[in-house]
Scaffold this active site. Structure first.
Site, short mmCIF file in Angstrom:
data_model
loop_
_atom_site.label_atom_id
_atom_site.label_comp_id
_atom_site.label_asym_id
_atom_site.label_seq_id
_atom_site.Cartn_x
_atom_site.Cartn_y
_atom_site.Cartn_z
N SER A 1 23.93 -91.01 11.52
CA SER A 1 22.82 -91.48 12.37
C SER A 1 21.92 -90.35 12.87
O SER A 1 21.46 -90.39 14.01
CB SER A 1 23.35 -92.32 13.54
OG SER A 1 24.03 -93.47 13.04
N HIS B 1 31.99 -88.76 -0.11
CA HIS B 1 31.30 -89.49 0.97
C HIS B 1 32.23 -90.59 1.48
O HIS B 1 32.95 -91.22 0.70
CB HIS B 1 29.99 -90.08 0.47
CG HIS B 1 29.17 -90.64 1.58
ND1 HIS B 1 29.43 -91.87 2.13
CD2 HIS B 1 28.16 -90.09 2.29
CE1 HIS B 1 28.57 -92.07 3.13
NE2 HIS B 1 27.80 -91.01 3.25
N GLY C 1 25.55 -94.88 9.83
CA GLY C 1 24.85 -96.15 9.73
C GLY C 1 25.03 -97.05 10.94
O GLY C 1 24.71 -98.23 10.90
N ASN D 1 20.45 -88.80 1.75
CA ASN D 1 21.31 -89.63 0.91
C ASN D 1 20.73 -91.04 0.91
O ASN D 1 20.86 -91.77 1.88
CB ASN D 1 22.73 -89.60 1.51
CG ASN D 1 23.67 -90.55 0.80
OD1 ASN D 1 23.35 -91.09 -0.26
ND2 ASN D 1 24.85 -90.74 1.38
N TRP D 2 20.11 -91.39 -0.21
CA TRP D 2 19.42 -92.68 -0.28
C TRP D 2 20.38 -93.85 -0.50
O TRP D 2 19.98 -95.00 -0.44
CB TRP D 2 18.35 -92.65 -1.37
CG TRP D 2 17.23 -91.69 -1.10
CD1 TRP D 2 17.07 -90.88 0.00
CD2 TRP D 2 16.11 -91.41 -1.95
NE1 TRP D 2 15.93 -90.13 -0.12
CE2 TRP D 2 15.32 -90.43 -1.31
CE3 TRP D 2 15.70 -91.89 -3.20
CZ2 TRP D 2 14.14 -89.93 -1.87
CZ3 TRP D 2 14.53 -91.39 -3.76
CH2 TRP D 2 13.75 -90.43 -3.10
N LYS D 3 21.63 -93.56 -0.81
CA LYS D 3 22.64 -94.60 -1.03
C LYS D 3 22.13 -95.64 -2.05
O LYS D 3 21.35 -95.29 -2.93
CB LYS D 3 23.04 -95.24 0.30
CG LYS D 3 23.43 -94.17 1.34
CD LYS D 3 24.09 -94.73 2.56
CE LYS D 3 24.41 -93.59 3.52
NZ LYS D 3 25.15 -94.01 4.69
N GLY E 1 20.00 -93.38 6.60
CA GLY E 1 18.91 -94.31 6.90
C GLY E 1 17.56 -93.65 7.11
O GLY E 1 16.54 -94.08 6.55
N GLU F 1 30.88 -85.66 8.63
CA GLU F 1 30.29 -86.96 8.94
C GLU F 1 31.36 -87.86 9.56
O GLU F 1 32.14 -88.49 8.83
CB GLU F 1 29.77 -87.63 7.67
CG GLU F 1 28.70 -86.85 6.94
CD GLU F 1 27.88 -87.76 6.04
OE1 GLU F 1 26.67 -87.85 6.28
OE2 GLU F 1 28.45 -88.39 5.14
N GLU G 1 31.80 -93.53 2.25
CA GLU G 1 31.64 -94.84 1.61
C GLU G 1 32.33 -94.86 0.25
O GLU G 1 32.83 -95.90 -0.19
CB GLU G 1 30.15 -95.19 1.51
CG GLU G 1 29.60 -95.55 2.89
CD GLU G 1 28.13 -95.25 3.09
OE1 GLU G 1 27.40 -95.06 2.11
OE2 GLU G 1 27.71 -95.20 4.27
P1 PGA Z 1 23.22 -92.45 8.27
O1 PGA Z 1 24.08 -92.01 6.96
O2 PGA Z 1 22.27 -91.32 8.56
O3 PGA Z 1 22.50 -93.71 7.85
O4 PGA Z 1 24.19 -92.66 9.37
C1 PGA Z 1 24.54 -90.70 6.82
C2 PGA Z 1 25.35 -90.58 5.55
O5 PGA Z 1 26.09 -91.53 5.23
O6 PGA Z 1 25.28 -89.57 4.82
#
Ligand code: PGA
Length: 256
Positions: A214, A96, A174, A10-12, A236, A168, A98
């Protein structure tokens, strides 16, 4: 039942266009030998078509970070599932954390997105997970079950073939803090048993449940070795082709 491992990046909201194209090519090249793993990348909207062209002939899956549930019309800035499908996208994230936190996506919103995406012919990866406060108050299982029930209401048994789930924990995204393998395994077990009760034994045995939060090359192997952890949703560490490829390699090794 052996489930094919699934690793998605997931490149966000990261990367400029040229960097995104380069990363897609690098990921394609560096992961090509891992044929036993389903691998996906999830770039920002503007890069999807260009990357879809670059991925032609490759088995790398292309995902979107969200898909609007509405049909066509006056809805400035929104991008719907049919548009994504026509641009070469194969799957979309829904729910997600976020999106839930920053854009207010409720379980009902997620449910509308799940149905719209499935109806448009996309696969769906529904994200679920508790906040730190919810975990501290021993609400992890009830939060997960509420998100599953709300997000997946009305999904039919045959539609489950195009669904995967990503557990998650919000406090691990993150932050550099990962759930321990025990915590992740427990949450995956709750999730799978919910699927067994609400869908069927067959669906529960087949559905892939990814862990996210993470995930790094250093911790991927111990998480993926656990019962019921079928892959990883990586944020990330997916922005760097070598670290993403190392996680894919760990997924391949976890089943060999
Ligand atoms: P992260 O993100 O690996 O940077 O913790 C995971 C995600 O939000 O899918």
């Amino acid at each position: 039942m052996t489930r094919r491992p699934y690793v998605a990046g997931n490149w966000k909201m990261n990367l400029l266009a040229a960097d995104a194209l380069r990363l897609a090519s690098d990921v394609m090249r560096k992961t090509a030998r891992h044929r036993s793993v389903d691998i996906g990348i999830i770039p920002s909207f503007p890069y999807l078509m260009g990357i879809a062209q670059r991925l032609e002939g490759s088995s790398l899956r292309l995902g979107a970070q969200d898909a609007d549930p509405e049909s066509f019309g006056a809805r400035t800035s929104a991008v719907n599932a049919e548009q994504l499908k026509s641009a070469g996208v194969g799957f979309t994230l829904v729910g997600h954390s976020e999106r839930r936190a920053a854009f207010g996506d409720s379980d009902a919103d997620c449910n509308a997105k799940v149905h719209a995406a499935l109806n448009a012919g996309l696969e769906v990866m529904l994200c679920i997970g508790e906040t730190e406060m919810q975990r501290d108050q021993n609400q992890t299982q009830s939060v997960i079950e509420r998100q599953l029930a709300g997000g997946l209401e009305g999904v039919s048994e045959d539609q489950w073939e195009r669904l995967s789930l990503a557990y998650e924990p919000v406090w691990a995204i993150g932050t550099g803090r990962t759930a321990t393998p025990d915590q992740a395994e427990q949450a995956h077990a709750w999730t799978r048993s919910w699927v067994e009760q609400r869908a069927s034994k067959r669906v529960a045995a087949a559905v892939r449940i990814l862990y996210g939060g993470s995930v790094k090359p250093a911790n991927a192997a111990e998480l993926l070795a656990r019962e019921g952890i079928d892959g990883a949703l990586v944020g990330g560490a997916s922005l760097e082709a070598d670290s993403f490829a190392a996680i894919v390699a760990a997924a391949a090794n976890s089943r060999s």
